[in-house]
Design a protein around this motif. Structure first.
Motif, PDB file in Angstrom:
ATOM      1  N   PRO A 128       0.820  -1.206   0.000  1.00 51.61           N
ATOM      2  CA  PRO A 128       0.000   0.000   0.000  1.00 51.61           C
ATOM      3  C   PRO A 128       0.856   1.259   0.000  1.00 51.61           C
ATOM      4  CG  PRO A 128       0.036  -0.983   2.190  1.00 51.61           C
ATOM      5  CD  PRO A 128       0.697  -1.957   1.265  1.00 51.61           C
ATOM      6  N   ASP A 129       0.401   2.267  -0.741  1.00 44.23           N
ATOM      7  CA  ASP A 129       1.033   3.596  -0.761  1.00 44.23           C
ATOM      8  C   ASP A 129       2.477   3.575  -1.270  1.00 44.23           C
ATOM      9  OD1 ASP A 129      -1.380   3.998   0.522  1.00 44.23           O
ATOM     10  OD2 ASP A 129      -0.556   5.071   2.231  1.00 44.23           O
ATOM     11  N   PHE A 130       2.856   2.560  -2.063  1.00 41.76           N
ATOM     12  CA  PHE A 130       4.271   2.445  -2.459  1.00 41.76           C
ATOM     13  C   PHE A 130       4.733   3.567  -3.370  1.00 41.76           C
ATOM     14  CE2 PHE A 130       2.232   0.235  -6.002  1.00 41.76           C
ATOM     15  CZ  PHE A 130       2.968   0.679  -7.106  1.00 41.76           C
ATOM     16  N   ASP A 133       5.636   6.141  -0.515  1.00 40.98           N
ATOM     17  CA  ASP A 133       6.610   5.709   0.497  1.00 40.98           C
ATOM     18  C   ASP A 133       7.788   4.946  -0.091  1.00 40.98           C
ATOM     19  OD1 ASP A 133       4.912   6.793   2.425  1.00 40.98           O
ATOM     20  OD2 ASP A 133       3.795   4.926   2.642  1.00 40.98           O
ATOM     21  N   GLY A 134       7.582   4.344  -1.266  1.00 37.86           N
ATOM     22  CA  GLY A 134       8.662   3.613  -1.919  1.00 37.86           C
ATOM     23  C   GLY A 134       9.367   4.449  -2.972  1.00 37.86           C
ATOM     24  N   TYR A 135       8.592   5.039  -3.869  1.00 40.76           N
ATOM     25  CA  TYR A 135       9.179   5.839  -4.950  1.00 40.76           C
ATOM     26  C   TYR A 135       9.575   7.227  -4.470  1.00 40.76           C
ATOM     27  CZ  TYR A 135       7.376   2.340  -8.274  1.00 40.76           C
ATOM     28  OH  TYR A 135       7.106   1.196  -8.969  1.00 40.76           O
ATOM     29  N   TRP A 136       8.562   8.066  -4.245  1.00 38.72           N
ATOM     30  CA  TRP A 136       8.812   9.483  -3.977  1.00 38.72           C
ATOM     31  C   TRP A 136       9.741   9.693  -2.786  1.00 38.72           C
ATOM     32  CZ3 TRP A 136       8.494  13.793  -6.568  1.00 38.72           C
ATOM     33  CH2 TRP A 136       8.583  15.017  -5.893  1.00 38.72           C
ATOM     34  N   ALA A 137       9.522   8.958  -1.713  1.00 37.95           N
ATOM     35  CA  ALA A 137      10.323   9.158  -0.499  1.00 37.95           C
ATOM     36  C   ALA A 137      11.791   8.822  -0.714  1.00 37.95           C
ATOM     37  CB  ALA A 137       9.761   8.305   0.638  1.00 37.95           C
ATOM     38  N   ASN A 138      12.086   7.974  -1.704  1.00 41.53           N
ATOM     39  CA  ASN A 138      13.467   7.549  -1.940  1.00 41.53           C
ATOM     40  C   ASN A 138      14.088   8.146  -3.193  1.00 41.53           C
ATOM     41  OD1 ASN A 138      13.915   5.608   0.306  1.00 41.53           O
ATOM     42  ND2 ASN A 138      12.143   4.594  -0.604  1.00 41.53           N
ATOM     43  N   VAL A 170       2.755   8.954  -9.684  1.00 39.14           N
ATOM     44  CA  VAL A 170       3.048   9.460  -8.339  1.00 39.14           C
ATOM     45  C   VAL A 170       1.921  10.367  -7.852  1.00 39.14           C
ATOM     46  CG1 VAL A 170       4.611  10.900  -6.992  1.00 39.14           C
ATOM     47  CG2 VAL A 170       5.548   9.219  -8.591  1.00 39.14           C
ATOM     48  N   GLU A 171       1.491  11.291  -8.703  1.00 36.97           N
ATOM     49  CA  GLU A 171       0.452  12.241  -8.285  1.00 36.97           C
ATOM     50  C   GLU A 171      -0.888  11.537  -8.055  1.00 36.97           C
ATOM     51  OE1 GLU A 171       0.530  15.326 -11.238  1.00 36.97           O
ATOM     52  OE2 GLU A 171       2.188  16.387 -10.227  1.00 36.97           O
ATOM     53  N   ASN A 172      -1.227  10.577  -8.920  1.00 34.25           N
ATOM     54  CA  ASN A 172      -2.469   9.839  -8.741  1.00 34.25           C
ATOM     55  C   ASN A 172      -2.395   8.935  -7.518  1.00 34.25           C
ATOM     56  OD1 ASN A 172      -4.011   7.050  -9.427  1.00 34.25           O
ATOM     57  ND2 ASN A 172      -5.205   8.814 -10.086  1.00 34.25           N
ATOM     58  N   GLY A 173      -1.213   8.388  -7.260  1.00 34.49           N
ATOM     59  CA  GLY A 173      -1.034   7.566  -6.062  1.00 34.49           C
ATOM     60  C   GLY A 173      -1.412   8.329  -4.812  1.00 34.49           C
ATOM     61  N   ARG A 174      -1.085   9.620  -4.787  1.00 41.00           N
ATOM     62  CA  ARG A 174      -1.402  10.449  -3.606  1.00 41.00           C
ATOM     63  C   ARG A 174      -2.906  10.578  -3.392  1.00 41.00           C
ATOM     64  NH1 ARG A 174       3.197  14.502  -5.369  1.00 41.00           N
ATOM     65  NH2 ARG A 174       4.934  13.509  -4.269  1.00 41.00           N
ATOM     66  N   GLU A 175      -3.667  10.421  -4.454  1.00 38.53           N
ATOM     67  CA  GLU A 175      -5.125  10.520  -4.344  1.00 38.53           C
ATOM     68  C   GLU A 175      -5.744   9.201  -3.865  1.00 38.53           C
ATOM     69  OE1 GLU A 175      -6.572  11.735  -8.160  1.00 38.53           O
ATOM     70  OE2 GLU A 175      -5.216  13.464  -8.263  1.00 38.53           O
ATOM     71  N   ASN A 176      -4.925   8.153  -3.793  1.00 36.17           N
ATOM     72  CA  ASN A 176      -5.445   6.827  -3.448  1.00 36.17           C
ATOM     73  C   ASN A 176      -4.725   6.187  -2.261  1.00 36.17           C
ATOM     74  OD1 ASN A 176      -7.507   5.969  -5.686  1.00 36.17           O
ATOM     75  ND2 ASN A 176      -5.843   6.981  -6.800  1.00 36.17           N
ATOM     76  N   LEU A 177      -4.072   6.991  -1.438  1.00 32.69           N
ATOM     77  CA  LEU A 177      -3.353   6.465  -0.279  1.00 32.69           C
ATOM     78  C   LEU A 177      -4.326   5.848   0.724  1.00 32.69           C
ATOM     79  CD1 LEU A 177      -0.847   9.437   0.227  1.00 32.69           C
ATOM     80  CD2 LEU A 177      -0.426   7.278  -0.972  1.00 32.69           C
ATOM     81  N   THR A 204       6.552  -2.539   6.277  1.00 36.23           N
ATOM     82  CA  THR A 204       5.321  -2.156   5.588  1.00 36.23           C
ATOM     83  C   THR A 204       4.159  -3.024   6.068  1.00 36.23           C
ATOM     84  OG1 THR A 204       6.553  -1.442   3.631  1.00 36.23           O
ATOM     85  CG2 THR A 204       4.210  -1.913   3.330  1.00 36.23           C
ATOM     86  N   ALA A 205       4.408  -4.328   6.185  1.00 36.13           N
ATOM     87  CA  ALA A 205       3.364  -5.248   6.663  1.00 36.13           C
ATOM     88  C   ALA A 205       2.936  -4.897   8.081  1.00 36.13           C
ATOM     89  CB  ALA A 205       3.872  -6.687   6.598  1.00 36.13           C
ATOM     90  N   LEU A 206       3.902  -4.572   8.937  1.00 40.85           N
ATOM     91  CA  LEU A 206       3.588  -4.217  10.319  1.00 40.85           C
ATOM     92  C   LEU A 206       2.856  -2.878  10.384  1.00 40.85           C
ATOM     93  CD1 LEU A 206       6.952  -5.335  11.935  1.00 40.85           C
ATOM     94  CD2 LEU A 206       4.705  -6.372  12.330  1.00 40.85           C
ATOM     95  N   ARG A 207       3.211  -1.974   9.500  1.00 36.45           N
ATOM     96  CA  ARG A 207       2.524  -0.676   9.470  1.00 36.45           C
ATOM     97  C   ARG A 207       1.059  -0.844   9.090  1.00 36.45           C
ATOM     98  NH1 ARG A 207       3.774   4.279   5.299  1.00 36.45           N
ATOM     99  NH2 ARG A 207       2.367   5.818   6.243  1.00 36.45           N
ATOM    100  N   LEU A 208       0.806  -1.702   8.104  1.00 37.52           N
ATOM    101  CA  LEU A 208      -0.576  -1.969   7.712  1.00 37.52           C
ATOM    102  C   LEU A 208      -1.350  -2.593   8.871  1.00 37.52           C
ATOM    103  CD1 LEU A 208      -2.921  -2.280   5.716  1.00 37.52           C
ATOM    104  CD2 LEU A 208      -1.820  -4.373   4.854  1.00 37.52           C
ATOM    105  N   MET A 209      -0.746  -3.555   9.542  1.00 36.18           N
ATOM    106  CA  MET A 209      -1.389  -4.194  10.691  1.00 36.18           C
ATOM    107  C   MET A 209      -1.740  -3.179  11.765  1.00 36.18           C
ATOM    108  SD  MET A 209      -1.774  -7.604  10.766  1.00 36.18           S
ATOM    109  CE  MET A 209      -1.569  -8.080  12.471  1.00 36.18           C
ATOM    110  N   ASP A 210      -0.796  -2.282  12.028  1.00 37.84           N
ATOM    111  CA  ASP A 210      -0.980  -1.295  13.083  1.00 37.84           C
ATOM    112  C   ASP A 210      -2.041  -0.256  12.700  1.00 37.84           C
ATOM    113  OD1 ASP A 210      -0.141  -0.134  15.648  1.00 37.84           O
ATOM    114  OD2 ASP A 210       0.609   1.511  14.416  1.00 37.84           O
ATOM    115  N   HIS A 211      -2.111   0.059  11.420  1.00 35.72           N
ATOM    116  CA  HIS A 211      -2.982   1.144  10.959  1.00 35.72           C
ATOM    117  C   HIS A 211      -4.441   0.724  10.803  1.00 35.72           C
ATOM    118  CE1 HIS A 211      -4.210   4.791   8.903  1.00 35.72           C
ATOM    119  NE2 HIS A 211      -4.750   4.046   7.955  1.00 35.72           N
ATOM    120  N   ALA A 212      -4.668  -0.467  10.296  1.00 39.53           N
ATOM    121  CA  ALA A 212      -6.038  -0.891   9.974  1.00 39.53           C
ATOM    122  C   ALA A 212      -6.853  -1.150  11.240  1.00 39.53           C
ATOM    123  CB  ALA A 212      -6.005  -2.149   9.123  1.00 39.53           C
ATOM    124  N   THR A 213      -8.144  -0.886  11.132  1.00 34.43           N
ATOM    125  CA  THR A 213      -9.088  -1.252  12.185  1.00 34.43           C
ATOM    126  C   THR A 213      -9.747  -2.560  11.783  1.00 34.43           C
ATOM    127  OG1 THR A 213      -9.533   1.077  12.653  1.00 34.43           O
ATOM    128  CG2 THR A 213     -11.125  -0.530  13.470  1.00 34.43           C
TER     129      THR A 213
END
Length: 248
Positions: A128-130, A133-138, A170-177, A204-213
């Motif tokens: 999710p959000d790669f 967090d994967g492209y733009w951030a790096n 990249v720009e469209n990805g921001r609309e679908n985070l 990333t897997a742990l972040r998804l686990m922590d974030h989701a309800t």
């Protein structure tokens, strides 16, 4: 082998698919970036579904496999539209999305769009959000400048030939985070992740686990499994995860 069928969408795309009739819920395989419905995991799950008598759908996003369009023209939102079109036209009742890599992001977008239709969800090395967090951030300052100036950047990959990341992606990805706002998953969720994955980290897997309800969400880490997650042991774990949400 059954011939590929095609679905013409409202957006003017032609989506290639294979559908297996059976009992519901329909298991829907969502492939990864630049992958297609002929991949090991998709074909293995189709055989598993046929043996079980389970309804199953695999398809190619636009710009992938046998579907229309060029990869470089697509983005996360386009492939979400393709997913909604395929699910809407080719399935009825409850579904169980099984999302691999970018398909994991697509599965989460699908769950956000159609929560009432999701009986359970399985992710495999979900990304999710790669784009952010994967492209733009790096990206280096030079790559960011190229993206602005040229509208694209070419990236190498450990798992495929180099590919193009466009400014639109990249720009469209921001609309679908999905990791920046509430992510309610009111159904069983099973997440699978290899510890030797160089494309998607265990963080990333742990972040998804922590974030989701979610009241019933489990993460299985597989030591030394890579991003492909398609050796016999991993394929058996995928089967197990799908059976768990179907039968549980």
């Amino acid at each position: 082998m059954a011939e590929t069928a095609f679905l013409d969408t409202a957006e003017g795309r032609r989506i290639a698919y294979h559908k297996t009739e059976g009992t519901g819920p329909t298991v829907v395989f969502l492939g990864g970036l630049k992958s297609d419905m002929e991949g090991t995991k998709a074909i293995h799950l189709e055989a598993w579904a046929k043996a079980r008598g389970q309804a199953f759908l695999r398809f190619d996003y636009s710009g992938h496999g046998e579907s229309s369009g060029q990869f470089e023209e697509g983005c996360i939102g386009d492939w979400h539209e393709d997913t909604l079109a395929a699910v809407g036209a080719l399935t009825t009742g409850q579904i169980v999305p099984v999302g691999s890599s970018m398909g994991g992001w697509q599965a989460l977008l699908l769950a956000r769009a159609l929560p009432e239709r999701i009986a359970g969800l399985v992710t495999i090395a979900a990304a999710p959000d790669f784009t952010e967090d994967g492209y733009w951030a790096n990206f280096s300052d030079e790559q960011k400048a190229d993206l602005e100036r040229l509208g694209r950047v070419e990236l190498p990959s450990d798992y495929m030939e180099p590919y193009i990341v466009t400014k639109r992606m990249v720009e469209n990805g921001r609309e679908n985070l999905v990791l920046r706002s509430e992510l309610a998953l009111p159904f069983p969720v099973r997440c699978l992740q290899g510890t030797a994955d160089t494309a998607v980290s265990t963080e990333t897997a742990l972040r998804l686990m922590d974030h989701a309800t979610c009241d019933d969400m489990r993460l299985t880490l597989v030591k030394d499994a890579d991003h492909r997650f398609s050796d016999p042991t991993c394929l058996a774990l995928i089967e197990q995860a799908v059976e768990d949400v179907l039968d549980g």
